[in-house]
Design a protein around this motif. Structure first.
Motif, PDB file in Angstrom:
ATOM      1  N   LEU B  51       0.812  -1.155   0.154  1.00 52.97           N
ATOM      2  CA  LEU B  51       0.142  -0.018   0.017  1.00 52.97           C
ATOM      3  C   LEU B  51       0.968   1.349  -0.011  1.00 52.97           C
ATOM      4  CD1 LEU B  51      -2.948  -0.868   2.516  1.00 52.97           C
ATOM      5  CD2 LEU B  51      -2.562  -1.220  -0.106  1.00 52.97           C
ATOM      6  N   GLY B  52       2.056   1.363   0.386  1.00 53.79           N
ATOM      7  CA  GLY B  52       2.936   2.322   0.506  1.00 53.79           C
ATOM      8  C   GLY B  52       3.888   2.344  -0.717  1.00 53.79           C
ATOM      9  N   MET B  91      -7.072   4.003  -3.666  1.00 54.12           N
ATOM     10  CA  MET B  91      -6.835   5.369  -3.040  1.00 54.12           C
ATOM     11  C   MET B  91      -5.482   5.390  -2.287  1.00 54.12           C
ATOM     12  SD  MET B  91      -7.962   8.047  -1.719  1.00 54.12           S
ATOM     13  CE  MET B  91      -7.330   9.024  -0.243  1.00 54.12           C
ATOM     14  N   ASN B  92      -5.152   4.169  -1.661  1.00 55.29           N
ATOM     15  CA  ASN B  92      -4.057   4.228  -1.003  1.00 55.29           C
ATOM     16  C   ASN B  92      -2.898   4.440  -1.709  1.00 55.29           C
ATOM     17  OD1 ASN B  92      -6.217   2.492   0.456  1.00 55.29           O
ATOM     18  ND2 ASN B  92      -4.660   2.214   1.844  1.00 55.29           N
ATOM     19  N   ILE B  93      -2.875   4.174  -3.053  1.00 54.88           N
ATOM     20  CA  ILE B  93      -1.569   4.035  -3.829  1.00 54.88           C
ATOM     21  C   ILE B  93      -1.326   5.573  -3.977  1.00 54.88           C
ATOM     22  CG2 ILE B  93      -0.694   3.395  -5.866  1.00 54.88           C
ATOM     23  CD1 ILE B  93      -1.269   1.024  -3.963  1.00 54.88           C
ATOM     24  N   PHE B  94      -2.107   6.504  -4.515  1.00 51.32           N
ATOM     25  CA  PHE B  94      -1.657   7.676  -4.756  1.00 51.32           C
ATOM     26  C   PHE B  94      -2.524   8.898  -3.969  1.00 51.32           C
ATOM     27  CE2 PHE B  94       0.859  10.612  -7.184  1.00 51.32           C
ATOM     28  CZ  PHE B  94       1.984  10.154  -7.348  1.00 51.32           C
ATOM     29  N   GLY B  95      -3.598   8.477  -3.347  1.00 45.60           N
ATOM     30  CA  GLY B  95      -4.449   9.410  -2.916  1.00 45.60           C
ATOM     31  C   GLY B  95      -3.855  10.311  -1.720  1.00 45.60           C
ATOM     32  N   PRO B 114      -0.476   4.772   9.283  1.00 46.73           N
ATOM     33  CA  PRO B 114      -1.404   3.732   9.616  1.00 46.73           C
ATOM     34  C   PRO B 114      -2.079   3.502   8.140  1.00 46.73           C
ATOM     35  CG  PRO B 114      -1.795   6.025  10.833  1.00 46.73           C
ATOM     36  CD  PRO B 114      -0.356   5.945  10.056  1.00 46.73           C
ATOM     37  N   LEU B 115      -2.111   4.195   7.137  1.00 52.65           N
ATOM     38  CA  LEU B 115      -2.836   4.185   6.069  1.00 52.65           C
ATOM     39  C   LEU B 115      -1.872   2.919   5.396  1.00 52.65           C
ATOM     40  CD1 LEU B 115      -4.905   5.378   3.877  1.00 52.65           C
ATOM     41  CD2 LEU B 115      -2.677   5.894   2.575  1.00 52.65           C
ATOM     42  N   ILE B 116      -0.405   3.078   5.274  1.00 53.67           N
ATOM     43  CA  ILE B 116       0.431   2.166   4.934  1.00 53.67           C
ATOM     44  C   ILE B 116       0.344   0.798   5.158  1.00 53.67           C
ATOM     45  CG2 ILE B 116       2.957   1.676   4.176  1.00 53.67           C
ATOM     46  CD1 ILE B 116       3.327   4.387   4.040  1.00 53.67           C
ATOM     47  N   ALA B 117       0.247   0.664   6.790  1.00 52.95           N
ATOM     48  CA  ALA B 117       0.061  -0.579   7.402  1.00 52.95           C
ATOM     49  C   ALA B 117      -1.328  -1.183   7.295  1.00 52.95           C
ATOM     50  CB  ALA B 117       0.292  -0.434   8.892  1.00 52.95           C
ATOM     51  N   GLY B 118      -2.469  -0.347   6.430  1.00 52.71           N
ATOM     52  CA  GLY B 118      -3.544  -0.938   6.529  1.00 52.71           C
ATOM     53  C   GLY B 118      -4.604  -0.927   7.730  1.00 52.71           C
ATOM     54  N   ARG B 119      -3.975  -0.367   8.828  1.00 56.66           N
ATOM     55  CA  ARG B 119      -4.690  -0.102   9.725  1.00 56.66           C
ATOM     56  C   ARG B 119      -6.094   0.907   9.681  1.00 56.66           C
ATOM     57  NH1 ARG B 119       0.113   0.438  12.298  1.00 56.66           N
ATOM     58  NH2 ARG B 119      -0.080   2.534  12.476  1.00 56.66           N
ATOM     59  N   GLU B 120      -5.844   2.003   8.634  1.00 62.00           N
ATOM     60  CA  GLU B 120      -6.676   2.836   8.594  1.00 62.00           C
ATOM     61  C   GLU B 120      -7.052   2.755   6.775  1.00 62.00           C
ATOM     62  OE1 GLU B 120      -5.958   6.269  11.882  1.00 62.00           O
ATOM     63  OE2 GLU B 120      -5.347   6.713   9.592  1.00 62.00           O
ATOM     64  N   LYS B 121      -8.338   3.047   6.429  1.00 59.96           N
ATOM     65  CA  LYS B 121      -8.589   3.133   5.064  1.00 59.96           C
ATOM     66  C   LYS B 121      -8.871   4.664   4.793  1.00 59.96           C
ATOM     67  CE  LYS B 121     -10.025  -1.566   4.489  1.00 59.96           C
ATOM     68  NZ  LYS B 121     -10.474  -1.871   5.753  1.00 59.96           N
ATOM     69  N   ALA B 122      -8.997   5.104   3.550  1.00 60.63           N
ATOM     70  CA  ALA B 122      -9.011   6.676   3.531  1.00 60.63           C
ATOM     71  C   ALA B 122      -9.764   6.527   2.292  1.00 60.63           C
ATOM     72  CB  ALA B 122      -7.655   7.576   3.044  1.00 60.63           C
ATOM     73  N   CYS B 123     -10.680   7.842   2.075  1.00 58.33           N
ATOM     74  CA  CYS B 123     -11.665   7.888   0.902  1.00 58.33           C
ATOM     75  C   CYS B 123     -11.234   9.308   0.426  1.00 58.33           C
ATOM     76  CB  CYS B 123     -13.233   7.853   1.075  1.00 58.33           C
ATOM     77  SG  CYS B 123     -13.737   8.952   2.196  1.00 58.33           S
ATOM     78  N   SER B 159     -15.804   6.661  -3.257  1.00 52.17           N
ATOM     79  CA  SER B 159     -15.638   5.426  -3.350  1.00 52.17           C
ATOM     80  C   SER B 159     -15.000   5.019  -1.876  1.00 52.17           C
ATOM     81  CB  SER B 159     -14.434   4.944  -4.249  1.00 52.17           C
ATOM     82  OG  SER B 159     -15.162   5.019  -5.378  1.00 52.17           O
ATOM     83  N   THR B 160     -15.136   3.840  -1.406  1.00 51.21           N
ATOM     84  CA  THR B 160     -14.868   3.176  -0.008  1.00 51.21           C
ATOM     85  C   THR B 160     -15.165   3.903   1.234  1.00 51.21           C
ATOM     86  OG1 THR B 160     -12.726   4.286   0.404  1.00 51.21           O
ATOM     87  CG2 THR B 160     -12.761   2.260  -1.455  1.00 51.21           C
ATOM     88  N   ALA B 161     -16.131   4.958   1.095  1.00 46.75           N
ATOM     89  CA  ALA B 161     -16.448   5.646   2.283  1.00 46.75           C
ATOM     90  C   ALA B 161     -17.210   4.949   3.513  1.00 46.75           C
ATOM     91  CB  ALA B 161     -17.316   6.820   2.127  1.00 46.75           C
ATOM     92  N   GLN B 162     -17.806   3.820   3.143  1.00 48.25           N
ATOM     93  CA  GLN B 162     -18.384   2.727   3.986  1.00 48.25           C
ATOM     94  C   GLN B 162     -17.411   2.432   4.804  1.00 48.25           C
ATOM     95  OE1 GLN B 162     -21.563   2.495   4.238  1.00 48.25           O
ATOM     96  NE2 GLN B 162     -22.478   3.539   2.759  1.00 48.25           N
ATOM     97  N   VAL B 163     -16.347   1.859   4.201  1.00 51.89           N
ATOM     98  CA  VAL B 163     -15.146   1.052   5.043  1.00 51.89           C
ATOM     99  C   VAL B 163     -14.294   2.246   5.621  1.00 51.89           C
ATOM    100  CG1 VAL B 163     -15.822  -0.919   4.118  1.00 51.89           C
ATOM    101  CG2 VAL B 163     -14.067   0.650   3.114  1.00 51.89           C
ATOM    102  N   ALA B 164     -14.204   3.282   5.344  1.00 54.81           N
ATOM    103  CA  ALA B 164     -12.899   4.395   5.677  1.00 54.81           C
ATOM    104  C   ALA B 164     -13.070   5.151   7.025  1.00 54.81           C
ATOM    105  CB  ALA B 164     -12.925   5.370   4.482  1.00 54.81           C
TER     106      ALA B 164
END
Lengths: 280, 388
Positions: B51-52, B91-95, B114-123, B159-164
């Motif tokens: 993801l990073g 979204m993680n790749i370049f957002g 946290p985003l790179i480790a997958g602990r958080e998701k972002a939209c 996109s992905t707001a439900q899980v972000a």
């Protein structure tokens, strides 16, 4: 890496009694893992129109799956603090460097390519591996039991004979006892499983159920770029790799004939009894 | 010019391909039927450090280029995971590039790991229902109150707001009539998506059921000033920074899915026997597939050129837009030809190609329409008068 460093530091510590149980040679348990670049197992193989071999032009290549299992086993031994170094070796064309990078991305410490454009047969590979092994002095060489391209299943056995080392083929479990200088291997044989204990140094070839290989992580792919990869030529090792065997013809397997549909169980039983004659 | 496959790209393809192989056709067929975010896939990519891929090494990323990220995303869609798989990590790749480039040290430390480790998701909350692609006209307001802002407005196609847990959101801090330029007055925030203040309405849509798209109703969301990225009023400029990379990634995803469709079509054409011979023996079947191969290869070359230019710091607007246009159209053609090659079975879900056809509409439409790309090329490359 951490595990083996830990072991080394224990040995270095003069106050620790543990030094008595770890004589110097065991902390040097180096594992050699030969890896072969083969056609990817997902690819549908196509025979060349002139029947001289398989068409490899623009075909995806990958590490032989049995060799992935061998790498995985070596890495687990290293992570358990049993082995100190894992060296991957490949014999063949320049592109085999990719296969070595893959091995290093999985965790091998360094790579050695014996580079040649000559078609290599098992005996030539075994001789090359022997030359490398004499130079590297590993305690253990773990090979895939066979490569999925030629299915020869010979290199490990030939290498063991050339080295004069013990061998355990088709391993489904490997336990190294470094202090005893031995390895205990469970083998899958027709009648069930067989357990052997070999004195190190030894040769082990891997079967499918030994382990489930890991995937390369991105950080490790990055690290692999910086790991050393030595390239040497067979001539430098003084090995003649000229093929002894000639391939006469390669053909597609005969196509399977179409099956038959049966209307009901009674008809199936009837056919199995009277036509296939597989039940009485 | 060097067109040889780099060792690194081969490693990326292999490693990503192996992760994707755990998620087979049946997995995606079921996700398409029942929905549900592919958390397992997201976790597998997080665990592998993927993801990073484009984010700085100092924060747990790998600091690679958009070229490598494009190879990764293409491998995901080409595995048959399609846009369902790609969008789960896209979204993680370049957002978060605006955070990596314009964020403070404190923000980078807090937001990226946290985003790179997958602990958080972002939209990525930019688009609004009343502005479409006219991004400078955004109406979501952010009013400064002491040490925080209060955000209110609507966003759509998020996109992905439900899980972000987090969102990168663009909102107006200065009314447009008080700005010297239309591109000013918008500010960028990376903040918690607090459901107390944000109502999420999932949009039922044509494809990619597993990865949600949403309308967001934001009502008085408090955002600490510490969550503002860069200077107040310059958010649009920061967002622009990520637009070309996003087009490049979308292009790579489109050619990947096109190739998945072409592979299925080719296999079926070889295996399906009608009139005592494989249907692939007919030129009416062969030629469209051969055409698709060429179109996909050409689009891929354009994508890689755009990525190369971006990674070398060269202007790549025309290339990135052209890549996204060519790739989406080539991908679409490949998917619809794959359905037609399968005949009636192409319309059956169990043959997967109809799912690809529904998903390939996403890169055709988003993040910019093919028509606006044509307008862009006409105006910026050919020097014709602006038409809109």
């Amino acid at each position: 890496m951490q595990a083996s460093d830990g072991l080394k530091s224990m040995v270095r510590s003069p106050t620790e009694r543990i030094i008595d149980f770890y004589p110097a040679k065991e902390i040097d348990l180096k594992i050699l893992v030969p890896v072969k670049r083969v056609i990817d197992y997902n690819i549908k193989v196509r025979v060349k129109a002139d029947n001289t071999g398989v068409d490899l032009a623009n075909v995806k290549m990958a590490m032989n799956p049995f060799d992935e299992i061998a790498i995985e086993e070596a890495l687990r031994l290293k992570e358990a603090g049993v082995a100190s170094e894992v060296v991957a070796i490949s014999c063949g064309v320049t592109a085999c460097q990719e296969t070595l990078r893959t091995a290093m991305a999985l965790g091998a410490d360094r790579g050695i390519l014996v580079e040649t454009d000559v078609e290599l047969q098992p005996l030539a590979v075994a001789k090359l591996l022997k030359a490398i092994a004499l130079n590297e002095s590993p305690q253990l060489i773990i090979l895939g039991k066979q490569a999925i391209d030629d299915d020869a299943n010979q290199t490990g056995q030939m290498l063991a004979a050339l080295m004069g080392w013990s061998q355990a083929t088709f391993a489904s479990k490997v336990v190294v006892d470094a202090s005893a200088g031995s390895v205990t291997v469970t083998r899958e044989v027709d009648g069930g499983s067989e357990t052997l204990t070999l004195t190190l140094p030894a040769i082990v070839t891997t079967d499918l159920r030994l382990n489930e290989p890991r995937y390369a992580t991105l950080p490790n792919i990055m690290k692999a770029k910086k790991k050393p990869l030595d390239v040497i030529k067979p001539e430098i090792l003084g090995i003649d790799v000229i093929p002894r065997l000639t391939t006469l013809k390669v053909t597609d397997p005969a196509p399977r004939s179409a099956g038959v549909k049966v209307a009901n169980v009674a008809e199936l039983i009837h056919k199995l009894k009277n036509e296939a004659k597989v039940i009485a | 010019m060097d067109f040889s496959q780099s060792e690194e790209h081969t490693s990326i393809r292999d490693a990503v391909g192996k992760i994707c192989a755990q998620f087979d056709d049946h997995y995606w067929l079921e996700k398409d039927r029942a929905g549900g975010f592919p958390h397992e896939l997201h976790r597998a990519f997080a665990d592998g450090g993927w993801l990073g891929i484009c984010l700085p090494v100092a924060y747990g990323g790998s600091g690679m280029g958009i070229t490598e990220a494009a190879v990764m995303m293409q491998t995901i869609t080409a595995s048959g995971a399609g846009l369902s798989g790609a969008s789960a990590v896209h979204m993680n790749i370049f957002g978060l590039q605006p955070v990596a480039v314009f964020g403070t040290e404190e923000q980078k430390q807090r937001m990226l790991p946290p985003l790179i480790a997958g602990r958080e998701k972002a939209c990525f909350a930019v688009t609004e229902p009343n502005t479409g692609l006219n991004t400078t006209q955004l109406q979501t307001r952010a009013e400064r109150v002491g040490d925080h802002y209060v955000l209110s407005g609507e966003k759509v196609w998020i996109s992905t707001a439900q899980v972000a847990e987090k969102m990168l959101i663009l909102a107006r801090t200065t009314p447009q009539d008080q700005c010297s330029k239309p591109s000013l007055g918008l500010s960028l925030f990376y903040t918690s998506l607090d459901r107390k203040y944000v109502e999420l309405c999932e949009i039922d849509k044509m494809g990619r059921k597993a990865v949600d798209s949403n309308q967001l109703f934001i009502d008085g969301l408090p955002v600490p000033v510490a969550d503002r990225i860069g200077e107040e009023g310059r958010g649009f400029e920061y967002i622009l920074h990520g637009m070309n990379p996003e087009r490049i990634l979308i292009a790579a995803e489109a050619t990947g899915l096109g190739r998945a469709a072409l592979n299925r079509a080719t296999r079926y054409a070889n295996e399906r026997i009608v009139f005592n011979r494989p249907i692939g023996k007919n030129q009416a079947i062969q030629h469209p597939l051969a055409e698709s191969w060429m179109e996909l290869e050409a689009a891929d070359l354009m994508t890689m050129r755009a990525a190369w230019k971006y990674d070398h710091g060269e202007p790549c607007g025309a290339d990135a837009n052209a890549a996204k246009y060519l790739a989406a159209e080539a991908g679409f053609e490949a998917c619809q030809r794959a359905v037609m090659t399968h005949g009636g079975y192409g319309y059956a879900k169990e043959y997967h190609v109809e799912r690809y056809l529904r998903e390939i509409m996403i890169p055709r439409i988003a993040p910019i329409s093919p028509q606006l790309i044509l307008c862009y090329i006409a105006e910026k490359v050919l020097g014709l008068p602006k038409s809109y």
